[in-house]
Every structure is written in structure tokens, then in C-alpha cells.
Design an enzyme around this catalytic site. Structure first.
Site, PDB file in Angstrom:
ATOM      1  CD  GLU A  83     -38.517  15.508  40.356  1.00  9.77           C
ATOM      2  OE1 GLU A  83     -38.680  14.277  40.498  1.00  9.77           O
ATOM      3  OE2 GLU A  83     -39.052  16.346  41.094  1.00  9.77           O
ATOM      4  CD  GLU A 114     -58.335  13.664  28.616  1.00 10.70           C
ATOM      5  OE1 GLU A 114     -58.934  12.637  28.935  1.00 10.70           O
ATOM      6  OE2 GLU A 114     -57.886  14.487  29.445  1.00 10.70           O
TER       7      GLU A 114
END
Length: 297
Positions: A83, A114
Site C-alpha cells: 500500500e 515458517e
């Protein structure tokens, strides 16, 4: 650190009856828990401010803000990074979001990614990490190996590092120069850290990126004056920003914005100082893009 002992993994005594509630009772209980998040973040504001200053310093030095995380935390980092270019006009690549398992993990979990500390280091190596970069590790649990591996490598490279976790005294906090740990308490749905923990992390990320961009000259007053006007809605917003900042009429705003290819910052300077587009851009460059400084000097 045993997962079961983490605050974010314990059971919440106030939500033991979720499956017995009416719908309005259910959403009210969620809302009551969400209301605790802002105060938890408030307690970390000194550390958040340090992270904002570090992020701004990296940008001013030509470096990047790099978020890295897994699962929800990783997705929030990618979201915040994606953004920044349209909101603040920074080039793609100045704010980067890494998620364990790569872009495909945004939509579908990549099993085991992960848990691989080397993968965290490898992802930073692939970005050609430099000491001017800021690396922000995100993990609600505070113990994700992918993030620990990345933060360790970033520190070895000479980067400033930030850790954002929702458990106190977490392993990633010990790997970072700046540790931000909003303790939001047990989740309404046990262990579902996309809830309060995710909300807390998003609030912190919002402040880091927005605060850094303010300090990087991307904001005038409270207007996003480096926004890219890439569609009809944003062209209209550009016009309104110019009108609000200068008192110009709609007609005048549209005329001036056409001369700047709908860049708001030079348009404001043109209206308030009488400069032409080229001179306005040159003066902004002289003041490193800070519109207030260009207007006052």
C-alpha cells in the site's frame, strides 16, 4: 519457549462459551476483546516511535523497510508494503514484504516454511540486503524460526532491526534492536492470532510506515500529497487536496494539476507561491521533497 505457555496461546476465560452464544452475543464478545487492543499498543508507543525514526532514517539513507513474517503476520507485512507506493508515491521496492514460503503463501499456507530459519536468511540475501535497510520481523508468537533467522542475518549485515510480537520477552525481541510487544492477552478463539494479535500488528505497521513517510516528506499537513492519481477516484482526491490546501477553486485546481500530471505536491507549491511547474519541482528537490520547507524558505 513452549508454545502452550505463550499468552497468545492460552485460553480466554471470557470466551469459553462462544459456541453457546446468540449471534449478537457472539459479535459483542469479539468486540469486547478487540477493544483491549488499542491500549496494549499504547503501552508500546515509545518503541513504536523508535521504529518510526529508524524507518525514516533508512529511507533517507537510500535504504528500504523490509517486513518479514509467516502466516497472518507475513500477510500483514506484505499488505502494508504493497500500500505504500500508491499512498505515498514511493517506488516499488522501497518497502518490501516477505512471507515465509513466498508469494504463494499469501493465499495458501506453505507447510514447514515458517520453521526454516535458513529460509529467512536466504530471502534477505536474495534482496541484496545492505546496512541501510531496516528489517522488521513479525511473529505473534515471537518464536517463528523464519523470522529469527532473518533478524540474525540482518543484524550481522549491520541493519537496524525491529521485532513485533504479542508475547512479552519473546525470542525475536532478543534478536532485535527495537522490540515492540503489545500484549493483547488470550485470543477470543484460542490460538487464532489473526484476531487481536493480528489487529495489534496491523496498528503498529500502520504507524511505522505512515510515520516514516511523514518524516520522509511524503505528507503535508495531514494530506497524502505524493499519492499517485491512477484512477478517477484518485484524480478527484487530488483536486480536493489541492483545493483544501490552497483555497483554489475546482476549475483552478484542475488546470494546475494538468500541468503537473496530477502530482499534488508541486501543484500546491505552484498555487501558493506563483511558481511554474518546473520551478516548483526544482524547489521541492532543493528541499528534499518537503513541501512545508519549500513553502517557508
Amino acid at each position: 519457549m513452549n508454545l502452550g505457555t505463550l499468552v497468545s496461546e492460552t485460553r480466554n476465560p471470557q470466551t469459553l462459551d462462544l459456541d453457546a452464544l446468540t449471534t449478537i452475543e457472539l459479535v459483542s464478545r469479539f468486540n469486547q476483546q478487540d477493544a483491549l487492543v488499542a491500549d496494549a499498543v499504547k503501552a508500546t508507543l515509545p518503541q513504536v516511535a523508535n521504529a518510526v525514526d529508524a524507518a525514516a532514517a533508512s529511507l533517507k539513507a537510500g535504504g528500504r523497510i523490509i517486513y518479514m513474517g509467516a502466516g497472518t503476520s507475513g500477510r500483514l507485512g506484505v499488505l502494508d508494503a504493497s500500500e505504500c507506493p500508491p499512498t505515498f508515491g514511493v517506488p516499488h521496492g522501497r518497502v518490501v514484504g516477505l512471507i515465509a514460503g513466498g508469494p504463494g503463501a499469501l493465499l495458501k499456507a506453505v507447510e514447514g516454511a515458517e520453521d526454516n530459519a535458513q529460509l529467512g536468511e536466504d530471502d534477505l540475501v536474495s534482496l541484496n540486503l545492505t546496512p541501510d535497510d531496516l528489517v522488521v520481523g513479525l511473529a505473534a508468537s515471537g518464536r517463528t524460526p523464519y523470522v529469527i533467522g532473518g533478524l540474525k542475518f540482518a543484524r550481522q549485515t549491520g541493519c537496524t532491526t525491529v521485532a513485533i510480537s504479542c508475547n512479552p520477552d519473546s525470542p525475536i525481541a532478543h534478536e532485535a534492536d527495537i522490540a515492540i510487544s503489545p500484549v493483547v492477552g488470550p485470543e477470543a478463539l484460542t490460538g487464532s492470532t489473526r484476531l487481536k494479535s493480528g489487529t495489534a500488528q496491523k496498528l503498529v505497521l500502520n504507524m511505522i510506515s505512515t510515520g516514516a513517510m511523514v518524516k520522509f516528506g511524503k505528507v503535508y499537513q495531514n494530506l497524502m500529497v505524493d499519492m499517485k492519481a491512477t484512477n478517477v477516484k484518485l484524480v478527484d482526491r487530488a483536486c480536493r487536496m489541492l483545493m483544501e490546501a490552497t483555497g483554489a477553486s475546482r476549475e483552478e485546481a484542475e488546470i494546475v494539476l494538468k500541468q503537473t500530471d496530477y502530482e499534488v505536491k508541486p501543484a500546491i507549491l505552484m498555487v501558493l507561491s506563483g511558481l511554474d511547474a518546473a520551478s516548483a519541482r526544482a524547489k521541492l528537490d532543493l528541499h528534499h521533497g518537503f513541501l512545508r520547507a519549500a513553502l517557508e524558505n
